[in-house]
Design an enzyme around this catalytic site. Sequence first.
Site, PDB file in Angstrom:
ATOM      1  N   CYS A  67      88.417  92.597  29.460  1.00  0.00           N
ATOM      2  CA  CYS A  67      88.013  92.737  28.053  1.00  0.00           C
ATOM      3  C   CYS A  67      86.761  91.937  27.693  1.00  0.00           C
ATOM      4  O   CYS A  67      85.713  92.518  27.416  1.00  0.00           O
ATOM      5  CB  CYS A  67      89.162  92.302  27.141  1.00  0.00           C
ATOM      6  SG  CYS A  67      90.608  93.349  27.320  1.00  0.00           S
TER       7      CYS A  67
HETATM    8  N1  NAD Z   1      94.101  94.113  30.013  1.00  0.00           N
HETATM    9  C1  NAD Z   1      94.074  93.664  28.788  1.00  0.00           C
HETATM   10  O1  NAD Z   1      94.393  92.495  28.552  1.00  0.00           O
HETATM   11  C2  NAD Z   1      93.657  94.536  27.617  1.00  0.00           C
HETATM   12  C3  NAD Z   1      93.931  94.098  26.323  1.00  0.00           C
HETATM   13  C4  NAD Z   1      93.572  94.898  25.240  1.00  0.00           C
HETATM   14  C5  NAD Z   1      92.913  96.098  25.471  1.00  0.00           C
HETATM   15  N2  NAD Z   1      92.628  96.509  26.750  1.00  0.00           N
HETATM   16  C6  NAD Z   1      91.971  97.794  26.924  1.00  0.00           C
HETATM   17  O2  NAD Z   1      92.963  98.763  27.275  1.00  0.00           O
HETATM   18  C7  NAD Z   1      92.449  99.731  28.198  1.00  0.00           C
HETATM   19  C8  NAD Z   1      93.279  99.732  29.463  1.00  0.00           C
HETATM   20  O3  NAD Z   1      93.163  98.471  30.096  1.00  0.00           O
HETATM   21  P1  NAD Z   1      94.179  97.982  31.201  1.00  0.00           P
HETATM   22  O4  NAD Z   1      93.906  96.526  31.392  1.00  0.00           O
HETATM   23  O5  NAD Z   1      95.551  98.431  30.905  1.00  0.00           O
HETATM   24  O6  NAD Z   1      93.636  98.799  32.468  1.00  0.00           O
HETATM   25  P2  NAD Z   1      94.401  98.984  33.858  1.00  0.00           P
HETATM   26  O7  NAD Z   1      93.349  99.256  34.869  1.00  0.00           O
HETATM   27  O8  NAD Z   1      95.356  97.856  34.077  1.00  0.00           O
HETATM   28  O9  NAD Z   1      95.284 100.274  33.648  1.00  0.00           O
HETATM   29  C9  NAD Z   1      94.746 101.535  33.447  1.00  0.00           C
HETATM   30  C10 NAD Z   1      95.622 102.562  34.155  1.00  0.00           C
HETATM   31  O10 NAD Z   1      95.078 103.853  33.880  1.00  0.00           O
HETATM   32  C11 NAD Z   1      95.162 104.649  35.058  1.00  0.00           C
HETATM   33  N3  NAD Z   1      94.188 105.715  34.920  1.00  0.00           N
HETATM   34  C12 NAD Z   1      92.838 105.648  35.005  1.00  0.00           C
HETATM   35  N4  NAD Z   1      92.287 106.823  34.721  1.00  0.00           N
HETATM   36  C13 NAD Z   1      93.306 107.677  34.454  1.00  0.00           C
HETATM   37  C14 NAD Z   1      93.380 109.038  34.109  1.00  0.00           C
HETATM   38  N5  NAD Z   1      92.259 109.753  33.902  1.00  0.00           N
HETATM   39  N6  NAD Z   1      94.576 109.596  33.931  1.00  0.00           N
HETATM   40  C15 NAD Z   1      95.715 108.859  34.091  1.00  0.00           C
HETATM   41  N7  NAD Z   1      95.706 107.555  34.409  1.00  0.00           N
HETATM   42  C16 NAD Z   1      94.518 106.977  34.584  1.00  0.00           C
HETATM   43  C17 NAD Z   1      94.916 103.667  36.174  1.00  0.00           C
HETATM   44  O11 NAD Z   1      95.443 104.124  37.400  1.00  0.00           O
HETATM   45  C18 NAD Z   1      95.633 102.427  35.666  1.00  0.00           C
HETATM   46  O12 NAD Z   1      96.973 102.365  36.093  1.00  0.00           O
HETATM   47  C19 NAD Z   1      90.986  99.320  28.404  1.00  0.00           C
HETATM   48  O13 NAD Z   1      90.190 100.030  27.508  1.00  0.00           O
HETATM   49  C20 NAD Z   1      90.967  97.849  28.052  1.00  0.00           C
HETATM   50  O14 NAD Z   1      89.695  97.425  27.622  1.00  0.00           O
HETATM   51  C21 NAD Z   1      93.015  95.760  27.827  1.00  0.00           C
END
Ligand code: NAD
Length: 436
Positions: free
Chosen positions: A275
């Site tokens: 993030c």
């Molecule tokens: N990690 C954090 O602390 C956090 C906090 C708030 C917001 N976010 C935001 O949330 C979003 C997700 O982050 P995250 O940390 O969970 O990412 P992550 O990489 O942990 O998880 C994303 C998941 O999506 C899957 N994926 C990717 N493309 C896909 C598709 N087209 N179809 C189906 N599945 C798909 C991946 O395999 C993965 O399991 C981002 O935009 C991030 O900026 C993250």
Amino acid sequence: MADIYYTLRNKIKNRKLKIAVIGLGYVGFPLALEFVKNGYNVIGIDNNKKKVDSINKSSSYLEDIDESVFKNAVNSKRLSATDDFSVIKNVDCISICVPTPLGKTKDPDISYVLNAADNVRKFMKKGQIIILESTTYPGTTRELILPKFEKSGLKVGRDFFLVFSPERIDPGNKEFNIKNTPKILGGVTKKCTKIGKYFYSEIIDKVVEVSSPEAAEMVKLLENTFRSVNIALVNEVAIMCDRLSLNVWEVIDSACTKPFGYMKFYPGPGLGGHCIPIDPHYLSWKLKSLNYRARFVELAGEVNSEMPDFVVNKIADSLNKQKKSIKGSKILIFGVTYKKDVSDLRESPALDILTILEKKGAIVQFYDPIISRFMLNKKSYKSKELSKNLLKNIDCVVITTDHSSVDYKFVLDNANIIVDTRGVYKNIKSKKIVRL
Ligand SMILES: NC(=O)c1ccc[n+]([C@@H]2O[C@H](COP(=O)([O-])OP(=O)(O)OC[C@H]3O[C@@H](n4cnc5c(N)ncnc54)[C@H](O)[C@@H]3O)[C@@H](O)[C@H]2O)c1
């Protein structure tokens, strides 16, 4: 046919709403579980088959997951996972939680969001509510996602509802969770906002409605840019204190005694995670297209990204005092995840420091109580066992992540020299300790 808005409301109220969560990572997996905890049936969709299989076997790949809630959710068939998007035909609500990283040129890479949206469009039907949770720049929901969905012939606000509601989860945070963290929400139409708010109010203590998806997208970017800028400020204060031979930790902790007008931020080895190092670039990129340079964002990015080099200079100085050079010295990177008590390695500054040290010829090893091995630059690294022998044989220990489970007194007692980038020894006087 019954009004789709009231049909959805009834399903939400009666716990008949079927939900698909796309992307089962740090955001999507806990969110899916939260929906189940609140009585809904959830199907997770992820294109990573390993994650899908793990969920179906109720084997968690994240550390923050409540094992008993998770096992119960899978055993009772309230939670399952698939890589087949056609299940979207059978749900009422779709939550999109896919990654939004940066490309090689540090521009937003929203290909995951677009891909997920394309897959939704193939199977979406009348009467669904679709919520984008991934962090992104203002305009994404309305300008890029909405046209894809309306290509299906369905009209937003009439046939389906589209909402942007950024996830605010803070992995590892024991005080704030999904339920007690207020949720921001902005729909494309008033009805979209209304139904989104109705749904989330069943799950989350406080839902904050904003006037548009663009405002909701901007709120999330403000929050993370605020952190990036303030961390950059204290990182620069650390560099200034170093020049002034002052203890930055003492200065910050003393400033924190002011009960108003000051907020606590600590310096560190650099930004990490999915993030804070990334999201501000989404904002500056968008503003560039409007002919505006987001100066604070850029300057904060510059200061924060110079921190690994600052730490390496500290390591070089501390070795120099022992008549040693980085080249040939044994250096232990202590903690490789981007922050304490999480297993997430993404953008971790510890990995930047490790890479710089290896390039300079150091013999680098690592210890992390959470991560046992990882791959970096096509090389595999395995965590050392923490022991007296290990610490005594290392020329310099670098505390890059301050995991809570570590016995730091043991480390201090047995290490030769410690570069402490996290302030774990901020109240301890010892010639062995080199502070940020
Ligand atoms: N990690 C954090 O602390 C956090 C906090 C708030 C917001 N976010 C935001 O949330 C979003 C997700 O982050 P995250 O940390 O969970 O990412 P992550 O990489 O942990 O998880 C994303 C998941 O999506 C899957 N994926 C990717 N493309 C896909 C598709 N087209 N179809 C189906 N599945 C798909 C991946 O395999 C993965 O399991 C981002 O935009 C991030 O900026 C993250």
